[in-house]
Scaffold this active site. Structure first.
Site, PDB file in Angstrom:
ATOM      1  N   CYS A   1      18.676  58.933  -1.914  1.00 52.35           N
ATOM      2  CA  CYS A   1      17.317  59.122  -1.419  1.00 52.35           C
ATOM      3  C   CYS A   1      16.201  59.741  -2.221  1.00 52.35           C
ATOM      4  O   CYS A   1      16.722  60.882  -2.858  1.00 52.35           O
ATOM      5  CB  CYS A   1      17.016  59.348   0.014  1.00 52.35           C
ATOM      6  SG  CYS A   1      17.711  61.034   0.583  1.00 52.35           S
TER       7      CYS A   1
ATOM      8  N   TYR B   1      26.139  47.251   0.920  1.00 52.56           N
ATOM      9  CA  TYR B   1      26.092  48.561   1.547  1.00 52.56           C
ATOM     10  C   TYR B   1      26.956  48.563   2.802  1.00 52.56           C
ATOM     11  O   TYR B   1      26.536  47.958   3.716  1.00 52.56           O
ATOM     12  CB  TYR B   1      24.839  49.036   1.489  1.00 52.56           C
ATOM     13  CG  TYR B   1      24.638  50.652   1.927  1.00 52.56           C
ATOM     14  CD1 TYR B   1      25.112  51.605   1.188  1.00 52.56           C
ATOM     15  CD2 TYR B   1      23.910  50.912   3.121  1.00 52.56           C
ATOM     16  CE1 TYR B   1      24.992  52.949   1.433  1.00 52.56           C
ATOM     17  CE2 TYR B   1      24.005  52.375   3.551  1.00 52.56           C
ATOM     18  CZ  TYR B   1      24.469  53.352   2.715  1.00 52.56           C
ATOM     19  OH  TYR B   1      24.328  54.522   3.059  1.00 52.56           O
TER      20      TYR B   1
ATOM     21  N   HIS C   1      27.873  55.421   5.389  1.00 48.66           N
ATOM     22  CA  HIS C   1      26.861  56.425   5.934  1.00 48.66           C
ATOM     23  C   HIS C   1      26.460  56.119   7.512  1.00 48.66           C
ATOM     24  O   HIS C   1      25.403  56.400   7.721  1.00 48.66           O
ATOM     25  CB  HIS C   1      25.907  56.725   5.156  1.00 48.66           C
ATOM     26  CG  HIS C   1      26.390  57.309   3.726  1.00 48.66           C
ATOM     27  ND1 HIS C   1      25.558  57.364   2.657  1.00 48.66           N
ATOM     28  CD2 HIS C   1      27.205  58.166   3.603  1.00 48.66           C
ATOM     29  CE1 HIS C   1      26.210  57.810   1.651  1.00 48.66           C
ATOM     30  NE2 HIS C   1      27.359  58.744   2.307  1.00 48.66           N
TER      31      HIS C   1
ATOM     32  N   ASP D   1      29.575  63.836   4.377  1.00 52.72           N
ATOM     33  CA  ASP D   1      29.653  63.566   3.267  1.00 52.72           C
ATOM     34  C   ASP D   1      28.672  64.078   2.334  1.00 52.72           C
ATOM     35  O   ASP D   1      29.143  64.536   1.220  1.00 52.72           O
ATOM     36  CB  ASP D   1      29.304  61.711   2.953  1.00 52.72           C
ATOM     37  CG  ASP D   1      29.584  61.258   1.626  1.00 52.72           C
ATOM     38  OD1 ASP D   1      30.746  61.689   1.056  1.00 52.72           O
ATOM     39  OD2 ASP D   1      28.765  60.741   1.172  1.00 52.72           O
TER      40      ASP D   1
END
Length: 694
Positions: A30, A168, A171, A264
């Site tokens: 990000c 994806y 997360h 993570d």
């Protein structure tokens, strides 16, 4: 010249129909720039490509309004209107020989949809994240729609020119991950139950992307192989491994990590470099496709070891690529001592949650590449023959002296102590903060390479010294001091009894002075230092209570993904937590507290009270020098930077020092000295066909 030991890092790697020029892989991460700042995004990513990264990816790129990440940034490919902004990034990256990747995403239950007002959906109904709503369970039509949207977004990504397109599932922000975990998926149809069913959507999205893209793009999968919560979730020895085994040869690349993003991306305070390796090491054993994994790696020797030990094919990086976009080039050119190593503080991540543009403690140019025109490795040449004195060698002073020196100015750096680095060095001695020393070490090492910068330790400047000084510019970087009076974020007035000898500031603890217990730490700042000091003193065997007016300790660390880790560390150390209470009065052996909601009084034993509240600039010398400048026959200018100008984070101090040094003698960029983004929008006439009749 490159050390031959590192040759393996520069070998090309085939990723489906594409070939990465080396093993340096900037994984999607990000920036909080995204769709609304396409020029800034493109320039930010371009720096990675120019710096030698073989693959440079976007951040989360939403495929549909039912996955709306507003207002926290992110990219999107909802329609063809989103192509121009992303095309800027692709062209900027590819012109340096790097592959450009796009992380297509549907966030599922994590989608707040605050702007689109679509109702969040997921594998099964569950409470929505951070919005007062319930996520609805997807039906077969919803699943079909998601596949259609994903295919359309993949087609747009190909048309833009991306080399790699992602599916994806990581997360807990990727819809396929919602289906895979039994904590979310309670379905009884062909998308629920056994792991083959729960992984069905992931398989279908990969197959759809492969079919749509053919040989035009590589298809990557980002998958969190372990939820990081033991048997409460899926694990790398259980269903996480089975998913990879089932789909092993289907994608062109596996990008693997830990599913829980808070784990993570743990800070250096709570996790060493490469801590994810035990979770991801199995992946290379079950697939022939290239594997990339992250671990906050900064050492080229460590990177080589990962390749030679068969753990990965490509070195994944997010935070290290932010701290030093030119890390690969420095290794290639034999300049490993010039690498700006990530300190693992997560200042970069915090901006995503706060809604601001990306920034970095180590790299002050991060996020400023387009709007201010800053390059991480190049600075403008000097514009005058000014002789500059920098007073104070904390993060701001070091950065200012270094940048001014690189510009070619004659610089003297004066430090009253016998060491350089200021708070970054002092705080590095606290539990978990050893990497903070990198802020000082990098800059000190670089300063020693500059013949035009002189360093003076044990040199305390006074205002009366001005007649003896031969400088045209004085930069004051004398930092800030912790106040003892108890004024802080929640408390607006001094606390009664604050002036007693047993009331101390963090500086006393950092100096290593003996502390008498029991200790009450009054944390009315809410950042990391109160908790770290509490942990340090508790480890010394003292009875420690952390008192805070906030509902939890160190509340600002929710933005750095440390909330749970902080609580665990304090409780494990035996620190007593007293929350939602403010310090009202300090006695000789106890303190009085008040509930922030009811005002009810309470008392805590306290032989020592540590005030972690407000900081005030050390600006006495600044004012003396400005007075002297006004009265001097030899004109000189005086400037304040860093905490001396306005106390903030270490990242703020570094940025302040860099900005002054880079902008000195430079013409401003317009009235506000940086560029304002003008997003790509439809022409007004294009809306007529949609608006008519409504």
């Amino acid at each position: 010249m490159r050390d031959p030991r590192y040759d393996i890092l520069f070998e090309p790697v085939k990723i489906g129909p594409k070939t990465a020029k080396n093993r340096f892989y900037q994984v999607p991460h990000c920036t909080a720039l995204g769709t609304f700042s396409p020029h800034a995004t493109a320039k930010f990513r371009e720096m990675k490509a120019e710096g030698g990264w073989g693959v440079v990816n976007t951040e989360l790129c939403m495929i549909h309004p039912s996955s709306d990440s507003s207002p926290s940034g992110g990219e999107r490919l909802w329609s063809d209107d989103d192509k121009p902004g992303l095309r800027l990034m692709v062209e900027a990256v590819q012109k340096h020989g790097a592959l450009a990747g796009c992380e297509l995403t549907h966030q599922g239950a994590m989608a707040g949809n605050r702007m689109s007002r679509e109702r969040p959906m997921s594998a099964s109904a569950r409470p929505a994240m951070n919005v007062p709503a319930v996520v609805r369970q997807m039906d077969k039509q919803d699943i079909s729609d998601v596949r259609r949207w994903h295919r359309a977004a993949a087609r747009r990504a190909r048309d833009i020119g991306f080399d790699i397109v992602y599916v994806y599932a990581s997360h807990m922000m990727g819809l396929p991950g919602d289906f895979i975990t039994q904590r979310v998926n309670r379905r009884t149809d062909e998308y629920g139950g056994v792991i083959e069913n729960r992984a069905r959507l992931l398989r279908e999205l990969i197959e759809d992307a492969k079919d749509e893209l053919g040989s035009d793009c590589a298809v990557a999968v980002r998958f969190g192989v372990d939820e990081g919560i033991g048997d409460a979730g899926y694990t790398c020895s259980g269903d996480g491994r089975r998913v990879v085994e089932m789909l092993a040869e289907l994608p062109d690349l596996w990008d693997v990590n830990v599913q829980n993003i808070n784990l993570d991306v743990m800070t250096a305070r709570f996790a060493d470099e490469g801590w994810q390796e035990p979770f991801t090491a199995f992946v290379k054993q079950v697939t022939t496709k290239p594997v990339v994994a992250v671990g906050r790696y900064t050492s080229p020797d460590g990177m080589v070891s990962l390749i030679r030990n068969g753990l990965v094919d490509l070195i994944g990086a997010a935070r290290p690529s932010i701290a030093d976009p030119f890390l690969p080039r420095k290794i290639e050119e034999g300049r490993t001592d010039d690498i700006r190593e990530c300190i693992g503080c997560n200042t970069c991540l915090s901006m995503q949650y706060m809604g601001g543009a990306i920034r970095c403690t180590q790299n002050p140019t991060s996020g400023e590449e387009w709007r201010r025109g800053w390059h991480p490795e190049r600075v403008p040449a000097k514009m005058s023959d000014k002789r500059i004195l920098v007073i104070g060698s904390g993060p701001a002073g070091l950065e200012a002296a270094l940048t001014l020196g690189r510009r070619g100015y004659s610089v003297a750096l004066s430090e009253r102590n016998n060491f350089l680095g200021g708070r970054s060095v002092l705080e590095s001695a606290l539990p978990g903060l050893s990497t903070y020393r990198r802020v000082a070490d990098y800059r000190i090492g670089q300063l020693h390479k500059l013949a035009n910068v002189d360093i003076y330790l044990g040199s305390e400047i006074q205002g009366s010294d001005v007649p003896d000084l031969d400088f045209t510019t004085i930069v004051v970087a004398t930092g800030a001091k912790w106040d003892r009076d108890g004024i802080g974020a929640a408390n607006s007035f001094p606390v009664a009894g604050w002036d007693q000898p047993h009331v101390i500031t963090p500086r006393v603890v950092l100096a290593g002075c003996a502390i008498e217990g029991p200790v009450v730490i009054n944390d009315d700042e809410g950042y990391y230092l109160g908790g770290v000091i509490a942990e340090k003193l508790a480890r010394q065997g003292l009875d420690v209570t952390l008192l805070t007016p906030d509902p939890e300790p160190s509340p600002l660390l929710k933005y750095t993904s440390e909330r749970e880790a902080v609580q665990q560390a304090l409780l494990k150390a035996g620190v007593k937590l007293v929350t939602a209470r403010r310090l009202a009065e300090i006695g000789a052996q106890e303190v009085e507290t008040r509930c922030v909601y009811t005002g009810n009084a309470g008392r805590l034993p306290a032989a020592t009270v540590v005030m972690v509240c407000m900081r005030s600039p050390n600006d006495g010398l600044l004012h003396d020098l400005r007075t002297a400048a006004a009265e001097s026959a030899s004109p000189f200018t005086v400037h304040a930077i860093g905490d001396c100008y306005a106390p903030g984070t270490i990242a703020d101090a570094v940025h302040s020092g860099h900005r002054f040094a880079r902008e000195m003698d430079q013409p401003p960029i317009g009235d506000i000295n940086y560029l304002i983004e003008k997003p790509f929008v439809r022409a007004a006439t294009d809306w007529d066909q949609f608006a008519s009749g409504r």
